[in-house]
Design a protein around this motif. Sequence first.
Motif, PDB file in Angstrom:
ATOM      1  N   CYS A   1      52.694  74.347  52.235  1.00 13.50           N
ATOM      2  CA  CYS A   1      53.844  73.560  51.802  1.00 13.50           C
ATOM      3  C   CYS A   1      54.710  74.357  50.828  1.00 13.50           C
ATOM      4  N   SER A   2      55.938  73.894  50.621  1.00 13.98           N
ATOM      5  CA  SER A   2      56.783  74.339  49.525  1.00 13.98           C
ATOM      6  C   SER A   2      56.794  73.227  48.478  1.00 13.98           C
ATOM      7  N   VAL A   3      56.882  73.598  47.195  1.00 10.59           N
ATOM      8  CA  VAL A   3      56.585  72.638  46.133  1.00 10.59           C
ATOM      9  C   VAL A   3      57.637  72.687  45.034  1.00 10.59           C
ATOM     10  N   VAL A   4      58.035  71.491  44.571  1.00  5.74           N
ATOM     11  CA  VAL A   4      58.838  71.339  43.360  1.00  5.74           C
ATOM     12  C   VAL A   4      58.005  70.544  42.365  1.00  5.74           C
ATOM     13  N   VAL A   5      57.726  71.145  41.210  1.00  6.76           N
ATOM     14  CA  VAL A   5      56.937  70.494  40.166  1.00  6.76           C
ATOM     15  C   VAL A   5      57.862  69.951  39.090  1.00  6.76           C
ATOM     16  N   LYS A   6      57.654  68.681  38.725  1.00 10.37           N
ATOM     17  CA  LYS A   6      58.357  68.106  37.573  1.00 10.37           C
ATOM     18  C   LYS A   6      57.320  67.774  36.501  1.00 10.37           C
ATOM     19  N   PRO A   7      57.118  68.700  35.535  1.00 10.77           N
ATOM     20  CA  PRO A   7      56.174  68.407  34.456  1.00 10.77           C
ATOM     21  C   PRO A   7      56.809  67.522  33.394  1.00 10.77           C
ATOM     22  N   ALA A   8      55.967  66.958  32.548  1.00 14.53           N
ATOM     23  CA  ALA A   8      56.464  66.123  31.457  1.00 14.53           C
ATOM     24  C   ALA A   8      57.206  66.967  30.433  1.00 14.53           C
TER      25      ALA A   8
ATOM     26  N   GLU B   1      60.106  83.884  47.186  1.00 11.98           N
ATOM     27  CA  GLU B   1      61.051  83.131  46.362  1.00 11.98           C
ATOM     28  C   GLU B   1      61.460  81.841  47.066  1.00 11.98           C
ATOM     29  N   GLY B   2      61.664  80.807  46.260  1.00 13.30           N
ATOM     30  CA  GLY B   2      62.114  79.523  46.771  1.00 13.30           C
ATOM     31  C   GLY B   2      61.001  78.558  47.088  1.00 13.30           C
ATOM     32  N   VAL B   3      59.752  79.055  47.218  1.00 15.12           N
ATOM     33  CA  VAL B   3      58.634  78.204  47.634  1.00 15.12           C
ATOM     34  C   VAL B   3      58.162  77.310  46.497  1.00 15.12           C
ATOM     35  N   LEU B   4      58.257  77.784  45.254  1.00 14.08           N
ATOM     36  CA  LEU B   4      57.754  77.026  44.108  1.00 14.08           C
ATOM     37  C   LEU B   4      58.794  76.988  43.003  1.00 14.08           C
ATOM     38  N   SER B   5      59.130  75.778  42.563  1.00 13.28           N
ATOM     39  CA  SER B   5      59.994  75.588  41.392  1.00 13.28           C
ATOM     40  C   SER B   5      59.282  74.678  40.404  1.00 13.28           C
ATOM     41  N   ILE B   6      59.540  74.920  39.105  1.00 11.78           N
ATOM     42  CA  ILE B   6      58.946  74.102  38.043  1.00 11.78           C
ATOM     43  C   ILE B   6      60.072  73.679  37.115  1.00 11.78           C
ATOM     44  N   LEU B   7      60.388  72.389  37.137  1.00 10.80           N
ATOM     45  CA  LEU B   7      61.568  71.895  36.435  1.00 10.80           C
ATOM     46  C   LEU B   7      61.242  70.700  35.546  1.00 10.80           C
ATOM     47  N   PRO B   8      61.056  70.900  34.237  1.00 10.81           N
ATOM     48  CA  PRO B   8      61.112  69.733  33.356  1.00 10.81           C
ATOM     49  C   PRO B   8      62.466  69.061  33.574  1.00 10.81           C
ATOM     50  N   ALA B   9      62.465  67.756  33.747  1.00  9.87           N
ATOM     51  CA  ALA B   9      63.701  67.111  34.202  1.00  9.87           C
ATOM     52  C   ALA B   9      63.928  65.795  33.489  1.00  9.87           C
ATOM     53  N   ASP B  10      65.211  65.385  33.454  1.00  8.78           N
ATOM     54  CA  ASP B  10      65.524  64.076  32.917  1.00  8.78           C
ATOM     55  C   ASP B  10      65.172  63.007  33.942  1.00  8.78           C
ATOM     56  N   ARG B  11      65.265  61.756  33.537  1.00  6.65           N
ATOM     57  CA  ARG B  11      64.806  60.660  34.395  1.00  6.65           C
ATOM     58  C   ARG B  11      65.588  60.595  35.700  1.00  6.65           C
ATOM     59  N   GLU B  12      66.893  60.804  35.622  1.00  7.00           N
ATOM     60  CA  GLU B  12      67.707  60.718  36.841  1.00  7.00           C
ATOM     61  C   GLU B  12      67.306  61.802  37.840  1.00  7.00           C
ATOM     62  N   ALA B  13      67.058  63.010  37.342  1.00  5.57           N
ATOM     63  CA  ALA B  13      66.638  64.093  38.229  1.00  5.57           C
ATOM     64  C   ALA B  13      65.246  63.828  38.791  1.00  5.57           C
ATOM     65  N   GLY B  14      64.350  63.272  37.970  1.00  7.13           N
ATOM     66  CA  GLY B  14      63.022  62.922  38.459  1.00  7.13           C
ATOM     67  C   GLY B  14      63.077  61.869  39.539  1.00  7.13           C
ATOM     68  N   ASN B  15      63.938  60.879  39.365  1.00  6.42           N
ATOM     69  CA  ASN B  15      64.085  59.843  40.391  1.00  6.42           C
ATOM     70  C   ASN B  15      64.635  60.419  41.688  1.00  6.42           C
ATOM     71  N   LEU B  16      65.504  61.425  41.585  1.00  2.00           N
ATOM     72  CA  LEU B  16      66.021  62.073  42.794  1.00  2.00           C
ATOM     73  C   LEU B  16      64.881  62.722  43.574  1.00  2.00           C
ATOM     74  N   LEU B  17      63.955  63.380  42.868  1.00  3.41           N
ATOM     75  CA  LEU B  17      62.820  64.009  43.543  1.00  3.41           C
ATOM     76  C   LEU B  17      62.001  62.975  44.301  1.00  3.41           C
ATOM     77  N   ILE B  18      61.849  61.793  43.716  1.00  2.00           N
ATOM     78  CA  ILE B  18      61.038  60.743  44.344  1.00  2.00           C
ATOM     79  C   ILE B  18      61.709  60.196  45.598  1.00  2.00           C
TER      80      ILE B  18
END
Length: 480
Positions: free
Chosen positions: A168-175, A196-213
């Motif tokens: 899989c390719s993965v986007v992580v949203k840590p706290a 490159e591009g397979v893994l991203s790690i993004l602490p994010a605000d609530r709106e961005a986190g909801n977009l991921l969901i």
Amino acid sequence: MQQLWMGGRWQSARDGGTTTVVNPADLTELAEIQVAGVGDMERAIGMARSTFDDGVWRNQPPEKRAAVLRGAADHIEARIPELARLLTSELGCPIWFSEKAHVPNPVRHLRYYADLIENTPLEEARTDGVNRSLVVDEPVGVVGAITPWNGPLSSPTIKVAPALAAGCSVVVKPATLTPMTIMALGEAFAEAGLPEGVLSILPADREAGNLLIRHPEVDKIGFTGSTEVGKMIARTAADRVGRVTLELGGKSAAIVLRGADVDAMVTALLPMAFSVNGQLCISQSRVLVPRDMEDDVRDALAAAIAALKVGDPLDPATFIGPLVSQQQRDTVLGYLDVARAEGADVAVGGGAAPAAGPGWYVEPTLLAGVTNAMRVAQEEIFGPVMSLITYDDVEDAVKIANDSPYGLSGSVWGSDPEVALGVARQVRTGMVSINGAPQSWGTPFGGFKQSGIGREMGPEGLQSYLEKKSIALPAGTVVA
């Protein structure tokens, strides 16, 4: 200032903000970090989708993917002392736990899934005697991994390791409370040769986190966190039939059987209840004892808890450090007020611990006289608080243990392991320990009821990032 780990390298946020990470022990500022906005999250998802569809990672043979996971493990392992101190500084858990579990366990997860993907058949020919089919395991797609503050490196790795092993390719949203140690995972995979591009790690605000969901290009969400947020994720994912694995809350019961060795139980139970300062979903926070053992167990627990060192989490002698934030400390103190109002007795502890330092400290606490109907017995406190509850007989103990919206962990303590095993079989929970025995590596992790959906770790953790495809084969087709 810490940037975002975008697709395999450091990049600045384009539309997010910043936040300050604070050391919960001394309240000093550790770092200013960038927080992803909606546009940043859209970019990361786009990279993950593109790399998955192009096959730059999923089409790699299992042994190649395994080699990258092992390389990442080596990189993390070489940094254990450094990362343990960083993790303790941002979370506040004692250094002994960071060095023993929080950092070494991710190394073990990476190597476990490297071995597993190399040795797991991903194709199987099946026949009914007339017709033949090829059953194929394929990666589920783009994964959104949303992880909590109490496991800054271990919780993301439990998701990233099997997801990447599967292809899989993965986007992580840590706290955003503890966003620093996790970045070492991105650096480790870049060093190991992950495209490159397979893994991203993004602490994010609530709106961005909801977009991921809710994003239609995200095939699966792996989430660890509160049950309430897990319910929201399940509802949102259901609108597009998105796959989910949810590891949620817990209110685990430790059942002490008549005849149990009380001193041995107390010694083994305290780490199971108070690791990460009680901020663990698997914390053994309800202690169930026979009525005629109540005084002995209360006195033994109270004496042991009173002797625990509370203070600087970087001091190897410290057993209890600060809670992660002022909000979390206030929540725990609020529950102690509720306990008193409901009629519970404070056997030891029961308040803030200002003598431990300027940080967000709470005294390790034992509540006695608790009934299972009280809020402190039904709701997850997420702090160094244990509740002592009495029972009449074993049937009553099992009933009390199961009288919870949760079912994540638990333990049974007794002089006869076979009898304890019989009790453990009756507890409706995902994991049970007998007399404090640790779980075998490679066993599934997850819960019953409102403690979640699906399982992580073990072969089950890999299977949760694979989809089954059945291909009907014409007569005479040769399958390699």
